[in-house]
Design a protein around this motif. Structure first.
Motif, PDB file in Angstrom:
ATOM      1  N   PHE A 284       0.821  -1.214   0.000  1.00  0.00           N
ATOM      2  CA  PHE A 284       0.000   0.000   0.000  1.00  0.00           C
ATOM      3  C   PHE A 284       0.856   1.266   0.000  1.00  0.00           C
ATOM      4  O   PHE A 284       0.426   2.307  -0.492  1.00  0.00           O
ATOM      5  CB  PHE A 284      -0.930   0.012   1.222  1.00  0.00           C
ATOM      6  CG  PHE A 284      -2.061  -0.969   1.147  1.00  0.00           C
ATOM      7  CD1 PHE A 284      -2.636  -1.297  -0.071  1.00  0.00           C
ATOM      8  CD2 PHE A 284      -2.556  -1.569   2.292  1.00  0.00           C
ATOM      9  CE1 PHE A 284      -3.682  -2.202  -0.152  1.00  0.00           C
ATOM     10  CE2 PHE A 284      -3.608  -2.473   2.231  1.00  0.00           C
ATOM     11  CZ  PHE A 284      -4.168  -2.792   1.002  1.00  0.00           C
ATOM     12  N   ALA A 285       2.060   1.179   0.549  1.00  0.00           N
ATOM     13  CA  ALA A 285       2.936   2.351   0.592  1.00  0.00           C
ATOM     14  C   ALA A 285       3.284   2.850  -0.813  1.00  0.00           C
ATOM     15  O   ALA A 285       3.649   4.014  -0.990  1.00  0.00           O
ATOM     16  CB  ALA A 285       4.212   2.035   1.362  1.00  0.00           C
ATOM     17  N   THR A 286       3.151   1.951  -1.816  1.00  0.00           N
ATOM     18  CA  THR A 286       3.476   2.342  -3.188  1.00  0.00           C
ATOM     19  C   THR A 286       2.264   2.453  -4.105  1.00  0.00           C
ATOM     20  O   THR A 286       2.341   3.120  -5.128  1.00  0.00           O
ATOM     21  CB  THR A 286       4.461   1.338  -3.821  1.00  0.00           C
ATOM     22  OG1 THR A 286       3.869   0.039  -3.856  1.00  0.00           O
ATOM     23  CG2 THR A 286       5.754   1.276  -3.030  1.00  0.00           C
ATOM     24  N   ILE A 287       1.142   1.813  -3.759  1.00  0.00           N
ATOM     25  CA  ILE A 287       0.008   1.831  -4.698  1.00  0.00           C
ATOM     26  C   ILE A 287      -1.228   2.543  -4.146  1.00  0.00           C
ATOM     27  O   ILE A 287      -2.178   2.781  -4.896  1.00  0.00           O
ATOM     28  CB  ILE A 287      -0.387   0.399  -5.139  1.00  0.00           C
ATOM     29  CG1 ILE A 287      -0.983  -0.397  -3.962  1.00  0.00           C
ATOM     30  CG2 ILE A 287       0.803  -0.320  -5.741  1.00  0.00           C
ATOM     31  CD1 ILE A 287      -1.547  -1.752  -4.367  1.00  0.00           C
ATOM     32  N   HIS A 288      -1.249   2.885  -2.850  1.00  0.00           N
ATOM     33  CA  HIS A 288      -2.429   3.545  -2.283  1.00  0.00           C
ATOM     34  C   HIS A 288      -2.098   4.990  -1.946  1.00  0.00           C
ATOM     35  O   HIS A 288      -1.324   5.265  -1.030  1.00  0.00           O
ATOM     36  CB  HIS A 288      -2.904   2.811  -1.023  1.00  0.00           C
ATOM     37  CG  HIS A 288      -4.073   3.474  -0.367  1.00  0.00           C
ATOM     38  ND1 HIS A 288      -4.093   3.809   0.967  1.00  0.00           N
ATOM     39  CD2 HIS A 288      -5.250   3.908  -0.880  1.00  0.00           C
ATOM     40  CE1 HIS A 288      -5.244   4.395   1.256  1.00  0.00           C
ATOM     41  NE2 HIS A 288      -5.952   4.466   0.152  1.00  0.00           N
ATOM     42  N   LEU A 289      -2.689   5.927  -2.698  1.00  0.00           N
ATOM     43  CA  LEU A 289      -2.372   7.345  -2.505  1.00  0.00           C
ATOM     44  C   LEU A 289      -3.649   8.188  -2.497  1.00  0.00           C
ATOM     45  O   LEU A 289      -3.797   9.139  -3.267  1.00  0.00           O
ATOM     46  CB  LEU A 289      -1.418   7.826  -3.604  1.00  0.00           C
ATOM     47  CG  LEU A 289      -0.051   7.140  -3.587  1.00  0.00           C
ATOM     48  CD1 LEU A 289       0.095   6.242  -4.806  1.00  0.00           C
ATOM     49  CD2 LEU A 289       1.076   8.152  -3.569  1.00  0.00           C
ATOM     50  N   SER A 290      -4.567   7.839  -1.619  1.00  0.00           N
ATOM     51  CA  SER A 290      -5.838   8.571  -1.562  1.00  0.00           C
ATOM     52  C   SER A 290      -5.633  10.021  -1.141  1.00  0.00           C
ATOM     53  O   SER A 290      -6.249  10.937  -1.703  1.00  0.00           O
ATOM     54  CB  SER A 290      -6.814   7.875  -0.604  1.00  0.00           C
ATOM     55  OG  SER A 290      -6.241   7.737   0.688  1.00  0.00           O
ATOM     56  N   GLY A 291      -4.765  10.262  -0.155  1.00  0.00           N
ATOM     57  CA  GLY A 291      -4.508  11.635   0.288  1.00  0.00           C
ATOM     58  C   GLY A 291      -3.853  12.465  -0.785  1.00  0.00           C
ATOM     59  O   GLY A 291      -4.230  13.618  -1.020  1.00  0.00           O
ATOM     60  N   SER A 292      -2.860  11.895  -1.464  1.00  0.00           N
ATOM     61  CA  SER A 292      -2.175  12.611  -2.542  1.00  0.00           C
ATOM     62  C   SER A 292      -3.122  12.899  -3.694  1.00  0.00           C
ATOM     63  O   SER A 292      -3.035  13.952  -4.335  1.00  0.00           O
ATOM     64  CB  SER A 292      -0.983  11.783  -3.037  1.00  0.00           C
ATOM     65  OG  SER A 292      -0.041  11.598  -2.005  1.00  0.00           O
ATOM     66  N   THR A 293      -4.030  11.959  -3.978  1.00  0.00           N
ATOM     67  CA  THR A 293      -4.987  12.162  -5.068  1.00  0.00           C
ATOM     68  C   THR A 293      -5.936  13.312  -4.745  1.00  0.00           C
ATOM     69  O   THR A 293      -6.244  14.135  -5.618  1.00  0.00           O
ATOM     70  CB  THR A 293      -5.780  10.867  -5.323  1.00  0.00           C
ATOM     71  OG1 THR A 293      -4.868   9.818  -5.659  1.00  0.00           O
ATOM     72  CG2 THR A 293      -6.776  11.054  -6.466  1.00  0.00           C
ATOM     73  N   ILE A 294      -6.409  13.374  -3.513  1.00  0.00           N
ATOM     74  CA  ILE A 294      -7.262  14.490  -3.097  1.00  0.00           C
ATOM     75  C   ILE A 294      -6.544  15.818  -3.324  1.00  0.00           C
ATOM     76  O   ILE A 294      -7.106  16.775  -3.854  1.00  0.00           O
ATOM     77  CB  ILE A 294      -7.667  14.342  -1.616  1.00  0.00           C
ATOM     78  CG1 ILE A 294      -8.712  13.238  -1.460  1.00  0.00           C
ATOM     79  CG2 ILE A 294      -8.213  15.666  -1.056  1.00  0.00           C
ATOM     80  CD1 ILE A 294      -9.056  12.917  -0.015  1.00  0.00           C
ATOM     81  N   THR A 295      -5.279  15.854  -2.949  1.00  0.00           N
ATOM     82  CA  THR A 295      -4.503  17.081  -3.086  1.00  0.00           C
ATOM     83  C   THR A 295      -4.291  17.452  -4.549  1.00  0.00           C
ATOM     84  O   THR A 295      -4.470  18.605  -4.944  1.00  0.00           O
ATOM     85  CB  THR A 295      -3.139  16.923  -2.396  1.00  0.00           C
ATOM     86  OG1 THR A 295      -3.354  16.502  -1.047  1.00  0.00           O
ATOM     87  CG2 THR A 295      -2.374  18.232  -2.392  1.00  0.00           C
ATOM     88  N   LEU A 296      -3.906  16.479  -5.366  1.00  0.00           N
ATOM     89  CA  LEU A 296      -3.641  16.740  -6.775  1.00  0.00           C
ATOM     90  C   LEU A 296      -4.897  17.210  -7.508  1.00  0.00           C
ATOM     91  O   LEU A 296      -4.856  18.164  -8.293  1.00  0.00           O
ATOM     92  CB  LEU A 296      -3.089  15.477  -7.447  1.00  0.00           C
ATOM     93  CG  LEU A 296      -1.635  15.129  -7.103  1.00  0.00           C
ATOM     94  CD1 LEU A 296      -1.304  13.711  -7.547  1.00  0.00           C
ATOM     95  CD2 LEU A 296      -0.686  16.118  -7.758  1.00  0.00           C
ATOM     96  N   VAL A 297      -6.014  16.555  -7.255  1.00  0.00           N
ATOM     97  CA  VAL A 297      -7.261  16.937  -7.928  1.00  0.00           C
ATOM     98  C   VAL A 297      -7.714  18.316  -7.469  1.00  0.00           C
ATOM     99  O   VAL A 297      -8.066  19.174  -8.293  1.00  0.00           O
ATOM    100  CB  VAL A 297      -8.364  15.881  -7.663  1.00  0.00           C
ATOM    101  CG1 VAL A 297      -9.716  16.371  -8.172  1.00  0.00           C
ATOM    102  CG2 VAL A 297      -8.000  14.559  -8.328  1.00  0.00           C
ATOM    103  N   SER A 298      -7.690  18.566  -6.165  1.00  0.00           N
ATOM    104  CA  SER A 298      -8.136  19.858  -5.638  1.00  0.00           C
ATOM    105  C   SER A 298      -7.256  21.001  -6.129  1.00  0.00           C
ATOM    106  O   SER A 298      -7.741  22.049  -6.573  1.00  0.00           O
ATOM    107  CB  SER A 298      -8.137  19.834  -4.109  1.00  0.00           C
ATOM    108  OG  SER A 298      -8.986  18.828  -3.608  1.00  0.00           O
ATOM    109  N   CYS A 299      -5.936  20.801  -6.061  1.00  0.00           N
ATOM    110  CA  CYS A 299      -5.005  21.852  -6.485  1.00  0.00           C
ATOM    111  C   CYS A 299      -5.108  22.119  -7.979  1.00  0.00           C
ATOM    112  O   CYS A 299      -5.066  23.274  -8.425  1.00  0.00           O
ATOM    113  CB  CYS A 299      -3.573  21.472  -6.125  1.00  0.00           C
ATOM    114  SG  CYS A 299      -3.234  21.440  -4.356  1.00  0.00           S
ATOM    115  N   SER A 300      -5.236  21.060  -8.760  1.00  0.00           N
ATOM    116  CA  SER A 300      -5.315  21.253 -10.213  1.00  0.00           C
ATOM    117  C   SER A 300      -6.584  21.990 -10.609  1.00  0.00           C
ATOM    118  O   SER A 300      -6.562  22.836 -11.506  1.00  0.00           O
ATOM    119  CB  SER A 300      -5.239  19.899 -10.930  1.00  0.00           C
ATOM    120  OG  SER A 300      -6.327  19.063 -10.590  1.00  0.00           O
TER     121      SER A 300
END
Length: 400
Positions: A284-300
């Motif tokens: 999961f440390a390499t394939i689960h990035l729910s927090g990062s996805t929230i940030t990337l989508v919101s910022c973009s």
């Protein structure tokens, strides 16, 4: 003892210096201010070109071996872990899309494209230097998928070793060149906006987006642990309390990989079996990035609204689906996810260099909180996988 300033603080210092020096040079003379700004515009041109050149190599170097390694699992457990991790990442992206598109337009209304466009017009580089990437982003993605799936299917060791070495080389490029130079790049962008007089509006948007993202992180964690609590018949809030040390450790490390020992220890304390946690937490440390996805989508979305770029759900759905794959095995260095995503931002959302720079600044300002959400969510997914696996089922029956 050597004192080291964290990346977030370096970015904050860079923005503060850009404001201070920008206003100071304007007080001296507008001509001096413009010349000073052009120096950093030239640096940004070179840095942006190099980043565009490296992106296809990042995609191949991280995604191909990442997919190949997924083929080395224990059948059902690997399938369940991958499915739940990807589903969690996609749900997080969709949650962020609807929150951002409903909350940000009203707040950003009136800013329009003036800040970005005027920044580009105000400071041009002293010269142009072309750095043509070896291939396009989509070509790199397709090649990475073909090579990764191929290596997994034939159990290739020679090619996997070669791509692991490429992975190490690219990670060195990111950690030694790109990440250390990011604060200077961001300094140049904010110096430019200070010169044009639009920096105050942009900073106010930064603050609003930052607060919204933290709230979305907490909502996502609550959803993950509600599901984990339901399938394991445990109190979700108690489970979140147990995983809290992993959250706060990740805020300091800014790396999912570096937090694995703490995440693993706390996940076992939730009651999930050792067999499942030992396998899933590192995965999961390499394939689960729910927090990062929230940030990337919101910022973009914030950056697109600032530029008056049209936003549609279907376009973003494709972006979110690809994002969940592109960030597989993203480098374990601060900001690795946004660097890996720059290719998609350009190819699928139409980001130019100035938009990418603002995106990086927005993302890096809260990267540690996104990483903390990723690793804390890993604990919830480990519980869910444990409940659905044979090991988890037998453990529950024995407890009854």
């Amino acid at each position: 003892m050597k004192f080291k300033i964290g990346l977030i603080w370096r970015i904050i210092i860079a923005i503060a210096l850009a404001l201070g020096l920008g206003y100071l040079t304007l007080l001296i003379s507008e001509g001096f201010a413009k010349g000073f700004t052009r120096v950093f515009a030239t640096f940004n041109m070179i840095f942006g070109g190099f980043l565009n050149f490296v992106v296809p190599l990042i995609i191949i170097g991280f995604i191909a071996p990442g997919i190949a390694k997924l083929g080395k699992g224990s059948g059902k457990l690997l399938g369940l872990a991958t499915l739940f991790a990807y589903a969690s990442t996609i749900v997080a992206g969709i949650l962020a899309y609807f929150a951002a598109t409903n909350l940000l337009p009203t707040y950003i209304s009136g800013l329009g494209s003036k800040s970005i466009e005027s920044a580009k017009e105000a400071a041009t580089s002293f010269f142009d230097l072309e750095m043509t990437p070896l291939m396009g982003v989509m070509t790199a993605l397709l090649l990475a998928f073909v090579l990764g799936i191929g290596m997994a299917s034939i159990g290739s060791k020679t090619m996997l070793h070669m791509f692991e070495e490429l992975n190490t080389i690219i990670e060195k490029v990111i950690s030694v060149i790109i990440i250390p130079l990011l604060p200077i790049h961001i300094f140049g962008i904010f110096l430019n906006m200070t010169y044009t007089g639009e920096v105050a509006k942009v900073l106010s948007i930064f603050i609003f987006v930052f607060v919204m993202i933290i709230i979305l992180h907490l909502i996502m964690l609550t959803l993950q642990y509600t599901v984990a609590g339901a399938v394991s018949q445990r109190n979700p809030f108690r489970l979140m309390k147990i995983m809290a040390p992993a959250y706060f450790t990740a805020i300091g490390t800014q790396s999912s990989a570096a937090t694995i020992p703490v995440t693993l220890r706390q996940a076992k304390q939730t009651g999930a079996s050792a067999r499942v946690t030992d396998f899933t937490v590192p995965l999961f440390a390499t394939i689960h990035l729910s927090g990062s996805t929230i940030t990337l989508v919101s910022c973009s979305i914030g950056v697109m609204l600032m530029n008056d770029v049209p936003i549609s759900f279907m376009t973003y759905l494709g972006f979110i689906l690809m994002l969940g794959i592109t960030m597989i095995a993203a480098p374990g260095v601060p900001g690795g996810a946004v660097v890996a995503a720059t290719g998609l931002l350009a190819s699928m959302l139409g980001f130019d260099e100035s938009m990418v720079a603002l995106m990086i600044a927005l993302y890096m300002a809260q990267d540690s909180f996104g990483t903390a959400t990723n690793v804390t969510g890993d604990g919830a997914l480990a519980i869910i996988v444990d409940s659905f696996s044979k090991e988890g089922t037998s453990a529950k029956l024995s407890n009854q």
